[in-house]
Design a protein around this motif. Sequence first.
Motif, PDB file in Angstrom:
ATOM      1  N   ASP A   9      76.612  78.432  58.753  1.00  0.00           N
ATOM      2  CA  ASP A   9      77.464  77.983  57.651  1.00  0.00           C
ATOM      3  C   ASP A   9      78.818  77.433  58.091  1.00  0.00           C
ATOM      4  OD1 ASP A   9      78.613  80.363  58.376  1.00  0.00           O
ATOM      5  OD2 ASP A   9      78.701  81.197  56.348  1.00  0.00           O
ATOM      6  N   GLU A  10      79.173  77.600  59.360  1.00  0.00           N
ATOM      7  CA  GLU A  10      80.387  76.967  59.875  1.00  0.00           C
ATOM      8  C   GLU A  10      79.985  75.640  60.509  1.00  0.00           C
ATOM      9  OE1 GLU A  10      83.280  79.441  61.933  1.00  0.00           O
ATOM     10  OE2 GLU A  10      82.070  81.200  61.416  1.00  0.00           O
ATOM     11  N   ILE A  11      80.340  74.547  59.849  1.00  0.00           N
ATOM     12  CA  ILE A  11      79.846  73.227  60.239  1.00  0.00           C
ATOM     13  C   ILE A  11      80.225  72.863  61.671  1.00  0.00           C
ATOM     14  CG2 ILE A  11      79.857  70.771  59.683  1.00  0.00           C
ATOM     15  CD1 ILE A  11      78.378  72.602  57.699  1.00  0.00           C
ATOM     16  N   GLU A  12      81.423  73.240  62.106  1.00  0.00           N
ATOM     17  CA  GLU A  12      81.830  72.926  63.479  1.00  0.00           C
ATOM     18  C   GLU A  12      80.912  73.612  64.487  1.00  0.00           C
ATOM     19  OE1 GLU A  12      85.900  73.711  64.269  1.00  0.00           O
ATOM     20  OE2 GLU A  12      86.658  72.258  62.813  1.00  0.00           O
ATOM     21  N   ILE A  13      80.589  74.879  64.229  1.00  0.00           N
ATOM     22  CA  ILE A  13      79.690  75.612  65.128  1.00  0.00           C
ATOM     23  C   ILE A  13      78.283  75.023  65.043  1.00  0.00           C
ATOM     24  CG2 ILE A  13      78.625  77.847  65.609  1.00  0.00           C
ATOM     25  CD1 ILE A  13      81.162  79.180  64.625  1.00  0.00           C
ATOM     26  N   GLN A  14      77.859  74.687  63.825  1.00  0.00           N
ATOM     27  CA  GLN A  14      76.542  74.079  63.636  1.00  0.00           C
ATOM     28  C   GLN A  14      76.422  72.801  64.460  1.00  0.00           C
ATOM     29  OE1 GLN A  14      74.833  71.559  60.082  1.00  0.00           O
ATOM     30  NE2 GLN A  14      74.883  73.701  59.438  1.00  0.00           N
ATOM     31  N   ASN A  15      77.430  71.938  64.366  1.00  0.00           N
ATOM     32  CA  ASN A  15      77.415  70.677  65.121  1.00  0.00           C
ATOM     33  C   ASN A  15      77.466  70.930  66.627  1.00  0.00           C
ATOM     34  OD1 ASN A  15      77.352  69.199  62.748  1.00  0.00           O
ATOM     35  ND2 ASN A  15      79.572  68.925  62.666  1.00  0.00           N
ATOM     36  N   PHE A  16      78.221  71.955  67.024  1.00  0.00           N
ATOM     37  CA  PHE A  16      78.343  72.300  68.443  1.00  0.00           C
ATOM     38  C   PHE A  16      76.993  72.727  69.010  1.00  0.00           C
ATOM     39  CE2 PHE A  16      79.483  75.650  71.666  1.00  0.00           C
ATOM     40  CZ  PHE A  16      79.932  74.768  72.645  1.00  0.00           C
ATOM     41  N   ILE A  17      76.270  73.560  68.271  1.00  0.00           N
ATOM     42  CA  ILE A  17      74.957  74.031  68.726  1.00  0.00           C
ATOM     43  C   ILE A  17      73.967  72.871  68.802  1.00  0.00           C
ATOM     44  CG2 ILE A  17      72.971  75.477  68.120  1.00  0.00           C
ATOM     45  CD1 ILE A  17      75.011  77.432  66.864  1.00  0.00           C
ATOM     46  N   VAL A  18      73.972  72.027  67.786  1.00  0.00           N
ATOM     47  CA  VAL A  18      73.085  70.857  67.787  1.00  0.00           C
ATOM     48  C   VAL A  18      73.380  69.972  68.996  1.00  0.00           C
ATOM     49  CG1 VAL A  18      72.532  68.699  66.591  1.00  0.00           C
ATOM     50  CG2 VAL A  18      72.682  70.839  65.303  1.00  0.00           C
ATOM     51  N   SER A  19      74.670  69.781  69.294  1.00  0.00           N
ATOM     52  CA  SER A  19      75.065  68.957  70.437  1.00  0.00           C
ATOM     53  C   SER A  19      74.583  69.558  71.755  1.00  0.00           C
ATOM     54  CB  SER A  19      76.588  68.806  70.458  1.00  0.00           C
ATOM     55  OG  SER A  19      77.009  68.085  71.598  1.00  0.00           O
ATOM     56  N   LEU A  20      74.756  70.874  71.914  1.00  0.00           N
ATOM     57  CA  LEU A  20      74.316  71.543  73.145  1.00  0.00           C
ATOM     58  C   LEU A  20      72.801  71.443  73.313  1.00  0.00           C
ATOM     59  CD1 LEU A  20      76.451  74.830  73.223  1.00  0.00           C
ATOM     60  CD2 LEU A  20      76.759  72.769  74.603  1.00  0.00           C
ATOM     61  N   LEU A  21      72.076  71.690  72.241  1.00  0.00           N
ATOM     62  CA  LEU A  21      70.614  71.648  72.312  1.00  0.00           C
ATOM     63  C   LEU A  21      70.130  70.230  72.621  1.00  0.00           C
ATOM     64  CD1 LEU A  21      69.663  73.924  69.264  1.00  0.00           C
ATOM     65  CD2 LEU A  21      69.625  74.528  71.684  1.00  0.00           C
ATOM     66  N   SER A  22      70.750  69.242  72.009  1.00  0.00           N
ATOM     67  CA  SER A  22      70.355  67.846  72.223  1.00  0.00           C
ATOM     68  C   SER A  22      70.644  67.402  73.652  1.00  0.00           C
ATOM     69  CB  SER A  22      71.095  66.928  71.241  1.00  0.00           C
ATOM     70  OG  SER A  22      70.798  67.272  69.908  1.00  0.00           O
ATOM     71  N   THR A  23      71.695  67.969  74.242  1.00  0.00           N
ATOM     72  CA  THR A  23      72.110  67.562  75.589  1.00  0.00           C
ATOM     73  C   THR A  23      71.361  68.313  76.682  1.00  0.00           C
ATOM     74  OG1 THR A  23      74.337  67.064  74.757  1.00  0.00           O
ATOM     75  CG2 THR A  23      74.087  67.328  77.145  1.00  0.00           C
ATOM     76  N   TYR A  24      71.178  69.613  76.499  1.00  0.00           N
ATOM     77  CA  TYR A  24      70.664  70.447  77.580  1.00  0.00           C
ATOM     78  C   TYR A  24      69.234  70.958  77.375  1.00  0.00           C
ATOM     79  CZ  TYR A  24      75.551  70.491  79.001  1.00  0.00           C
ATOM     80  OH  TYR A  24      76.817  70.119  79.389  1.00  0.00           O
TER      81      TYR A  24
END
Length: 247
Positions: A9-24
């Motif tokens: 529910d915290e959009i910044e954390i949500q986007n951060f996790i999506v970014s990490l998963l997409s990258t690594y």
Amino acid sequence: MIDVLVIEDEIEIQNFIVSLLSTYCKDLQIVGTSSSVAEATSLIKIKKPELIFLDVELKDGKAFDLLNCFDVNDFVTIFLTGYSKYGINAVKYGVSDYLLKPIILKELIESVEKAKAKVKEKHMLRKFYTDATIEEVSGKILVQKINKLKVLLNYAEILNWTSEEGFTRVYLNDNQSFLLNGTLKSFYDKLPSFFIKIHRSHAVNLHFVQSYGMNRNGWVKLNNGTILPVSSRNKRAFLAAINAFSD
């Protein structure tokens, strides 16, 4: 590719996790994101992800409210939380791993590898499952074994049903068991009333309940000696069913 849903529910954390998963984690495919229990429940039914990253405290409820809507083996779950107090419940709900915020990349990757192994195990099991269909009129379940032979099992001979890595194992009173292709929830809705769900992972035949205890950690003992847990969520329904059955 493994389909993934990120529920935070915290959009910044949500986007951060999506970014990490997409990258690594290139073998994961993000099929959706959500910030609430209600929205995530609908998304899971539509997208049918194999892996979900799930924040424990969402804006309209807790992760456990969402998990209660699904079979324990519908998907692999990784918890995301800023609190360590949910660890025991995470184990009870069959959660694959438990990541504390702030998310550390090394721990995230390790958690993903563990979850991928569980998903892979489910895929491998599909080579050995047994197909089954419910024969409602005859009061039996039609089972097609791997060698294509078909057998009819009487409901009256079934002790219990147990979720097992995305499938359901049915145990008979002659010590046989069959691994069925389908979740416990998909079978349970079609079962006779003398079967009662006592846990997200277990349903029992009331004819074979030998004894039970409803203290803090509820349990049921079947007449073959098997002891199964009764969740706090299912205690009231079980007691009502066993009392009505005994009358």
